[in-house]
Design a protein around this motif. Structure first.
Motif, PDB file in Angstrom:
ATOM      1  N   PRO A  99       0.835  -1.216   0.000  1.00  0.00           N
ATOM      2  CA  PRO A  99       0.000   0.000   0.000  1.00  0.00           C
ATOM      3  C   PRO A  99       0.866   1.262   0.000  1.00  0.00           C
ATOM      4  N   ASN A 100       0.368   2.299  -0.648  1.00  0.00           N
ATOM      5  CA  ASN A 100       1.072   3.574  -0.641  1.00  0.00           C
ATOM      6  C   ASN A 100       1.108   4.189   0.748  1.00  0.00           C
ATOM      7  N   ASP A 101       0.096   3.896   1.562  1.00  0.00           N
ATOM      8  CA  ASP A 101       0.080   4.429   2.929  1.00  0.00           C
ATOM      9  C   ASP A 101       1.270   3.927   3.735  1.00  0.00           C
ATOM     10  N   LEU A 102       1.686   2.695   3.497  1.00  0.00           N
ATOM     11  CA  LEU A 102       2.841   2.157   4.217  1.00  0.00           C
ATOM     12  C   LEU A 102       4.114   2.899   3.829  1.00  0.00           C
ATOM     13  N   GLU A 111       4.227   6.031   2.716  1.00  0.00           N
ATOM     14  CA  GLU A 111       4.136   7.372   3.287  1.00  0.00           C
ATOM     15  C   GLU A 111       4.447   7.360   4.777  1.00  0.00           C
ATOM     16  N   ALA A 112       4.002   6.315   5.476  1.00  0.00           N
ATOM     17  CA  ALA A 112       4.319   6.208   6.897  1.00  0.00           C
ATOM     18  C   ALA A 112       5.817   6.048   7.124  1.00  0.00           C
TER      19      ALA A 112
END
Length: 278
Positions: free
Chosen positions: A165-168, A170-171
């Motif tokens: 995921p892109n959220d991972l 970004e985190a």
């Protein structure tokens, strides 16, 4: 339910017939490798050797430079897979998770090169490698594979889009991770099943390659295992000695069978994940 049961039985019978049709040549190869020369063409054919012998394996190993063929093939496989898969993984990560100008055009251009048949570039490549004085060395079979593989890049890109995921990412950036660290500590471990699957397929493709080594390798000591087996009948073991030729073929198949056996779990897992989420 009766219709479903009949369909399952029919599917099982079709798959059983197909499996027998596909495994029969392999069984016959193993059987022939354990026969005496005079019993190869017995009528009716005997699937179980009588008499049973393993002398063909020891004789073919002594009569031909099989060890050199094994080592040459292993060198090509080890170098190309190690470096080529790493470069392919980096490229797939860049195309899958980075935004940069002309990204789509570049990726479509790479995919377009898959439509170019090898016969088109075969002669220009040979001329170029001959001018570099690389003919009759392993370099023409190693160097092109060091820059990655388009099919592998496409497969890994699709895999990353469904499993990372892109959220991972970004985190990880918020936590202070650099782009190389994100790749090595997050993306690369996630790609492990896909890399293992592509390593197994790449191993089989490189190990069984015949045309490339046939074009570039002329000295018997530098030939790969497949070209060496093809030249056995004329150079080492005489005409029509099929048991020894089959024994050499079985020896050459052992590494491929082992690699596929140990990597099949990753192969199925990568296909399942990419098929569901890709």
């Amino acid at each position: 339910m009766r219709y479903q049961k009949n369909a399952n039985v029919l599917s099982f019978l079709i798959l059983l017939a197909g499996s027998i049709f596909m495994i029969a040549p392999f069984v016959w190869t193993v059987s022939t490798s354990m026969k005496d020369q005079r019993n190869v063409f017995d009528m009716p054919p005997k699937w179980i050797p009588d008499p049973f012998t393993v002398k063909n394996y020891t004789e073919v190993w002594q009569a031909s430079p099989l060890l050199n063929g094994f080592m040459n093939s292993l060198i090509i496989v080890a170098v190309v897979l190690t470096v080529g898969l790493l470069i392919s993984a980096m490229s797939a990560y860049a195309f899958g998770k980075f935004d940069f100008p002309f990204k789509g055009v570049l990726f479509l251009g790479l995919l377009g090169t898959m439509m170019i048949p090898y016969s088109v570039v075969m002669i220009p490549q040979y001329i170029g490698f001959s001018r570099l004085d690389w003919v009759d060395t392993l370099l023409p079979l190693i160097v092109p594979g060091l820059f990655g593989n388009i099919v592998v890049i496409f497969f890994l890109r699709q895999y990353l889009q469904g499993s990372l995921p892109n959220d991972l990412i970004e985190a990880a950036k918020i936590d202070g991770c650099s782009f190389p660290r994100i790749f090595w500590t997050i993306a690369l471990p996630i790609m492990k099943p896909a890399l293992a699957a592509q390593a197994a397929l790449g191993f089989m493709g490189i190990w069984n390659d015949f045309l490339g080594p046939l074009i570039y390798l002329h000295t018997p000591e530098k030939q790969t295992i497949q070209v060496l087996i093809a030249s056995m009948q004329a150079l080492y073991i005489g005409q029509s000695n099929y048991p020894m030729i089959m024994a050499a073929a079985v020896i050459a198949m052992v590494p491929v069978i082992l690699v596929f056996f140990f990597c099949q779990r990753y192969f199925i897992e990568s296909l399942a994940i990419s098929g569901i989420k890709g």
